[in-house]
Design a protein around this motif. Structure first.
Motif, PDB file in Angstrom:
ATOM      1  N   THR A 184      -8.196  -3.279  -4.826  1.00 39.70           N
ATOM      2  CA  THR A 184      -8.087  -3.839  -3.465  1.00 39.70           C
ATOM      3  C   THR A 184      -9.267  -3.441  -2.576  1.00 39.70           C
ATOM      4  OG1 THR A 184      -6.715  -1.952  -2.823  1.00 39.70           O
ATOM      5  CG2 THR A 184      -5.557  -3.942  -3.488  1.00 39.70           C
ATOM      6  N   GLU A 185     -10.057  -2.457  -3.038  1.00 41.49           N
ATOM      7  CA  GLU A 185     -11.240  -2.070  -2.256  1.00 41.49           C
ATOM      8  C   GLU A 185     -12.440  -2.953  -2.607  1.00 41.49           C
ATOM      9  OE1 GLU A 185     -11.527   1.909  -3.688  1.00 41.49           O
ATOM     10  OE2 GLU A 185     -10.067   2.707  -2.252  1.00 41.49           O
ATOM     11  N   TYR A 186     -12.277  -3.847  -3.573  1.00 39.49           N
ATOM     12  CA  TYR A 186     -13.421  -4.635  -4.076  1.00 39.49           C
ATOM     13  C   TYR A 186     -13.255  -6.136  -3.889  1.00 39.49           C
ATOM     14  CZ  TYR A 186     -15.619  -0.531  -6.020  1.00 39.49           C
ATOM     15  OH  TYR A 186     -16.247   0.679  -6.135  1.00 39.49           O
ATOM     16  N   SER A 236       0.830  -1.210   0.000  1.00 39.54           N
ATOM     17  CA  SER A 236       0.000   0.000   0.000  1.00 39.54           C
ATOM     18  C   SER A 236       0.868   1.265   0.000  1.00 39.54           C
ATOM     19  CB  SER A 236      -1.003   0.000   1.151  1.00 39.54           C
ATOM     20  OG  SER A 236      -0.321   0.046   2.354  1.00 39.54           O
TER      21      SER A 236
END
Ligand SMILES: [Zn+2]
Length: 466
Positions: A118-120, A89
């Motif tokens: 990465t948010e899904y 990140s």
């Protein structure tokens, strides 16, 4: 009513009249950057072309819902972050902020939303579970979840390839545990060496690239939306795979129009890894103004490849100088009037023909030529015409700077590139003028003009052009 907007659709290989699913609203998803390095000139072309497409939809009165994703997990990202001794990140956030810096320097409009893969992860896992349930996917011997292309009969429809042979050869194996077809692609990749990943029903791992885009686009825009786009290198397999998995799960058409942007080449070849550093936006922006880069990148038709050469960039610079010179001394606050409406119409006809920017440029040059003539005959009309030029150029994201400042900046960049002999002569001429040595001043001007250098005296000093 001006002609209707036609767009070339990769799916049908035809220019089609565009009609949005919801009247007045355009829902568009563009595959964004995989953030493992700095952006290069090829990225800039793709996103500047979509920037112009969005600007033109806005100009036509559409409300545009523009989604441009970020792929922030994949093999190269993992490799680079380990190499740099950063967490994933830390590394991706740094690359994303560098990308935003580049795009904002190029005045690329921000998308309405910029989802990151990465948010899904939860949505992606649900998507894959759905595909497994419906038997469009299977778990391979080594534990990865794979999409079975034999389960999707229209596979190849976007890239116009015939895969029916593969279907015949492999469909018999659909219930065995083997990887049925070398074309089958990964939906969930199991972490074998303890790499970065997330827990899932199939074990610790990470999503494949294609499933990320299907999930993000459908989460944001629903399972049937207007336009999906990206670089032409994404047609196969990325977008082909997106269609296969999305249509398989939802049974809907997924996307109406597919738009693909030609690559930037150097010596007729795709930009290679060794050229990537040289062709980073960072590097090119050291030598050229953002509008020059933008002009160059939109100068060829968006579907064709564009060859990167210094002389093309210099030509872009000369063309922009010409346009800016006609705007010198024109009031920025005048608005275009009906007198010049025919130019607006011509401009829209050009843009309605699959965003024919070269044609649109020729109209801008017609206007610029008119301004130069009117400056002598009818100054008020020249002002109105200049306003029209600015209005239309804005759709292309151009002519947004103060002409004097632009031309001055260009002079400075030219000096950096071509030495400062010309600037020294200009200074000598200015000294001569200050001491009222008009003969000497005129002689310097003439000498420069003999070698093709034209001087313009403005209130911010003397500028020169070829
Ligand atoms: Zn994508």
């Amino acid at each position: 009513m001006i002609s209707m907007l036609k767009i070339f659709n990769t799916l049908t290989k035809k220019k089609e009249v565009f009609s949005s699913i919801i009247p007045g609203i355009v829902n568009i998803y563009v595959c964004g950057v995989t953030v493992h390095d700095l952006c290069h000139i090829g990225h800039a072309r793709t996103f500047i072309i979509f920037d112009i497409i969005i600007r033109y939809f806005n100009f036509k009165g559409y409300r545009v819902n523009y989604i441009r994703n970020i792929t922030d997990i994949e093999d190269k990202i993992i490799y680079q972050s380990i190499k740099n001794n950063e967490t994933i990140s830390m590394f991706t956030n740094r690359m994303i902020s560098e990308m935003h810096k580049d795009f904002s320097l190029l005045h690329i409009l921000c998308p309405n939303k910029e989802p990151r893969m990465t948010e899904y992860i939860n949505e992606i896992i649900k998507f894959i579970m759905g595909l497994l349930q419906k038997k469009f996917a299977y778990i391979s011997d080594d534990g990865d979840v794979m999409f079975a292309i034999s389960s999707y009969t229209k596979y190849g429809m976007l890239s116009h390839q015939d895969f029916t042979k593969f279907h015949l050869n492999y469909s018999r194996n659909i219930h065995s545990q083997k990887k049925y077809n070398f074309m089958d692609f990964v939906l969930w990749k199991i972490s074998r060496y303890n790499e970065f990943g997330w827990p899932s029903p199939w074990g610790h791992g990470r999503p494949g690239w294609h499933i990320g885009c299907s999930t993000m686009s459908i989460s944001q825009l629903g399972c049937h939306f207007d336009i999906h786009g990206g670089g032409s290198d994404l047609i196969f397999p990325h977008h082909e795979n997106e269609i296969a998995q999305s249509v398989s799960l939802y049974g809907s058409p997924y996307v109406n129009v597919w738009i693909h942007i030609g690559l930037v080449t150097m010596r007729k070849k795709k930009i290679s890894k060794s050229l990537q550093n040289f062709l980073t936006l960072r590097n090119i922006m050291k030598f050229y103004d953002w509008e020059v880069i933008r002009y160059f990148l939109i100068s060829a038709h968006y579907r064709k490849p564009l060859e990167y050469t210094e002389s093309s960039l210099n030509n872009a610079c000369i063309s922009l100088n010409r346009l800016y010179i006609s705007l010198l001394g024109m009031n920025k606050n005048v608005i275009p009037l009906d007198n010049s409406k025919h130019y607006l119409k011509k401009f829209c006809i050009a843009m309605n023909d699959d965003f024919n920017v070269s044609k649109a440029f020729s109209i801008l040059f017609d206007i610029s030529h008119q301004i130069n003539k009117l400056k002598v005959d009818d100054f008020k009309k020249a002002q109105e015409m200049a306003a029209r030029l600015r209005q239309l150029a804005k759709v292309l994201g151009l002519l947004q700077q103060d002409p004097e400042i632009f031309l001055r900046k260009e002079n400075i960049k030219k000096m950096q590139k071509h030495g400062n002999e010309i600037e020294m002569l200009i200074q000598e001429r200015n000294r001569a003028r200050a001491f009222q040595k008009w003969g000497l001043a005129d002689k310097i001007r003439k000498n420069l003009s003999d070698i093709g250098i034209i001087l313009e005296d403005t209130e911010h000093g003397t500028i020169w052009r070829r």
